[in-house]
Design a protein around this motif. Structure first.
Motif, PDB file in Angstrom:
ATOM      1  N   TYR B 168      46.906  39.959  49.557  1.00 62.63           N
ATOM      2  CA  TYR B 168      46.662  39.955  48.115  1.00 62.63           C
ATOM      3  C   TYR B 168      45.944  38.676  47.707  1.00 62.63           C
ATOM      4  N   TYR B 169      46.339  37.583  48.326  1.00 60.70           N
ATOM      5  CA  TYR B 169      45.709  36.298  48.023  1.00 60.70           C
ATOM      6  C   TYR B 169      44.870  35.845  49.205  1.00 60.70           C
ATOM      7  N   ALA B 170      43.629  35.469  48.957  1.00 59.89           N
ATOM      8  CA  ALA B 170      42.742  35.023  50.031  1.00 59.89           C
ATOM      9  C   ALA B 170      43.319  33.771  50.688  1.00 59.89           C
ATOM     10  N   ASN B 171      43.711  32.793  49.882  1.00 59.65           N
ATOM     11  CA  ASN B 171      44.259  31.557  50.443  1.00 59.65           C
ATOM     12  C   ASN B 171      45.665  31.295  49.939  1.00 59.65           C
ATOM     13  N   GLN B 172      45.747  31.032  48.659  1.00 62.75           N
ATOM     14  CA  GLN B 172      47.052  30.703  48.081  1.00 62.75           C
ATOM     15  C   GLN B 172      47.202  31.460  46.762  1.00 62.75           C
ATOM     16  N   LEU B 173      48.399  31.357  46.186  1.00 62.53           N
ATOM     17  CA  LEU B 173      48.664  32.034  44.914  1.00 62.53           C
ATOM     18  C   LEU B 173      47.615  31.624  43.887  1.00 62.53           C
ATOM     19  N   GLN B 174      47.141  32.591  43.130  1.00 62.76           N
ATOM     20  CA  GLN B 174      46.035  32.352  42.213  1.00 62.76           C
ATOM     21  C   GLN B 174      46.473  32.754  40.795  1.00 62.76           C
ATOM     22  N   PRO B 175      46.655  31.819  39.887  1.00 66.22           N
ATOM     23  CA  PRO B 175      47.077  32.200  38.529  1.00 66.22           C
ATOM     24  C   PRO B 175      46.060  33.137  37.860  1.00 66.22           C
ATOM     25  N   VAL B 176      46.556  34.028  37.023  1.00 66.94           N
ATOM     26  CA  VAL B 176      45.691  35.005  36.361  1.00 66.94           C
ATOM     27  C   VAL B 176      45.680  34.799  34.849  1.00 66.94           C
ATOM     28  N   ARG B 177      44.629  35.347  34.233  1.00 68.44           N
ATOM     29  CA  ARG B 177      44.472  35.264  32.781  1.00 68.44           C
ATOM     30  C   ARG B 177      44.869  36.611  32.187  1.00 68.44           C
TER      31      ARG B 177
END
Lengths: 355, 355
Positions: B168-177
């Motif tokens: 789901y995440y390419a590298n690390q957790l990614q916050p969303v808008r």
């Protein structure tokens, strides 16, 4: 018409079903209309083919995320053997209203009308002759892309299938018993109640089963927000005749805009019967009932045309409408509407289209 | 297990897809599980067969009236090459919660669990090894009876298909808008928001497209009645960390009871972090934000496990959460949950099931 509809005929025709036991939507004709959509080609390959099974990947979006819309209309055979459709452009336009809300690609309405007409013409001998019977027309669109991501699908299939259907009423109009549903909700503003998509129907089944268990024929739906305003009856629109005037819920975004509803309003206005489209609370219906002012209640839809309501059960109150008899106005609308549909009288509204 | 699952193997196996471009739900394994239901025999003929297209009549109920339910869970490969499922019985039980609401026949939960395990065991070599990848399991039920009457269908098909999916995440957790949606509504009490049925997802697409057009990743849904209470984010449950305590909307009949949601609550409680399940207004979220009390916001679901929210846009107010960075607690939950799912640490909750 900018696209040619290809025709591939069956080699052997099916036996026609027994006219006395047609039922509804059980038998299908020899041919169907199909076309596909993808991002690159748009809608393409319109064709009439033998009625045959669909072959779809198990991951096709329609099985998982519910992108599916449909319409329902009828072809009628007149006593002088003409074939009439009733306001087909209205149904076809509503398909596009549905497709927009469900994030599906719009159809070419002229092409779809042409497809309906060509298919009906080809299947002319499937239109039953018995009083009240007709050939039911079911156009529908399903998402066929094989992908489990939640997003608008990139591929669709549009089809039209035809089913000879029996009379809704065995003899004459039959009043029904209605349960006013206060727990289950059909739709809410901001949702999809105003469009013909499968999810609305699946969601309604529990309430229908509950009503049947309690001894009723159908459910009267209230609004999802306040559970106060009358919305629909079963899968029909609802009308009340109170002191000589007719009231029906205004289209508010959660009620389906029925084509029979629209036609009844136009007909009543042409007869100078006052019709009011507005919000109607179940409480005011009850109060009018108590004052003895409710003269008639009826549902409207393609299947029944007019379905008189003989009883409304709300909480512990049982309202018996017009002595559980079909009202005069209900009967008059039904007669005029079916006379027009069957070409027995002139059509002053220009609703019918001959195939 | 009182029914034998028949097995018909493929003769030639497919090539496995490139692990670096798996995506979600695009590739399917060699086999699938199928069984049918009818009134007389109940669920019958359970079998594992080659993955192959479905052949259905165009009048099959799933195309018209939306009786369709599904589940989603994952099989993970551990570094020592074991295969783990995460709380599969919870998903299988929820399938039956969904089937009841949608007037569909209940499944034998033990048989379904056995089917999942046998199918996963057979397709073991399809479980990808790369960090974050997994084998997505999609059990689903569709109404197959060929009849256009609006009623619960008399025939159904239950299937399980498997899809190797990317991280789901390419590298690390990614916050969303996130865009707080005030026009479209996902569900309402008395409706079907608490069950996994296709119609909910189809109905949500327009709002998602609108949010994307406005530059957001996903929608925050408010309740359908007052448009005041927070319900879900996209197709995930939502959590707020405010002054060291965690808040999530209580299951009210229109929110889906997520299995990750349930697991997060149990995990937080085991860490002695106070968790409150209650109604939460968007107004109080905004007020807490203004007071500087909102520490973290995150969504929970099978796909992402934890999805940090970096921005919430409500009317003209833009709330930037935790400086648009993944919060400490979000990170800790994500780490612990995925460590358990991947068998990297002991599972004190007994959530994992080895195949």
């Amino acid at each position: 018409m900018n696209q040619l509809i290809e025709l591939k005929r069956v080699t052997t025709k099916k036996d026609k079903p027994d006219l006395s036991s047609l039922g509804f939507g059980k038998h299908f004709t020899d041919h169907m209309f199909v076309m596909e959509y993808d991002k690159e080609k748009g809608w393409h390959d319109p064709r009439i083919t033998p009625y045959e099974p669909l072959v779809l990947d198990p991951a096709a979006a329609v099985f998982h995320y519910g992108q599916a819309i449909f319409e329902g209309l009828k072809a009628y055979r007149t006593s002088d053997n003409r074939v009439l459709l009733f306001r087909p452009s209205k149904n076809i336009h509503r398909l596009n209203v549905s497709s927009e809300r469900m994030s599906m690609p719009p159809l070419d309405e002229e092409l779809v009308l042409e497809a309906v007409q060509q298919l009906i013409d080809l299947e002319r001998d499937w239109i039953p002759t018995k009083e009240g019977t007709s050939l039911y027309i079911r156009p529908f669109v399903i998402a066929t892309e094989s992908c489990l991501g939640v997003k608008p699908a990139l591929q669709y299939k549009f089809m039209i299938i035809l089913s000879p259907v029996g009379a809704y009423y065995a003899n004459q109009l039959q009043p029904v018993r209605i349960f006013v549903e206060e727990d289950y909700v059909r739709a809410v503003r901001g949702g999809v109640g105003a469009v013909k998509t499968g999810g609305n129907y699946a969601a309604s089944l529990q309430a229908q089963l509950k009503a049947e268990k309690l001894g009723y024929d159908q459910v009267l739906w209230l609004d999802g927000v306040e559970k106060k305003y009358v919305e629909e009856v079963g899968s029909m629109n609802i009308f009340f005749k109170i002191k000589g005037e007719v009231f029906t819920p205004a289209l508010n975004g959660s009620i389906l805009g029925g084509i029979t509803r629209d036609s009844v309003i136009e007909m009543l206005r042409s007869w100078n019967v006052p019709v009011h489209e507005r919000r109607i609370t179940i409480q005011e219906v009850y109060e009018a009932y108590q004052r003895g002012e409710i003269e008639e209640v009826f549902g409207t839809g393609t299947a029944a045309v007019i379905s008189p309501v003989g009883e409304l059960s709300w909480n512990d109150e049982r309202m018996i409408i017009n002595n559980f008899e079909t009202g005069e106005l209900s009967m008059k609308i039904y007669q005029e509407m079916t006379d027009i549909q069957l070409g027995r009288i002139p059509d002053p509204y220009q609703w019918t289209v001959e195939v």
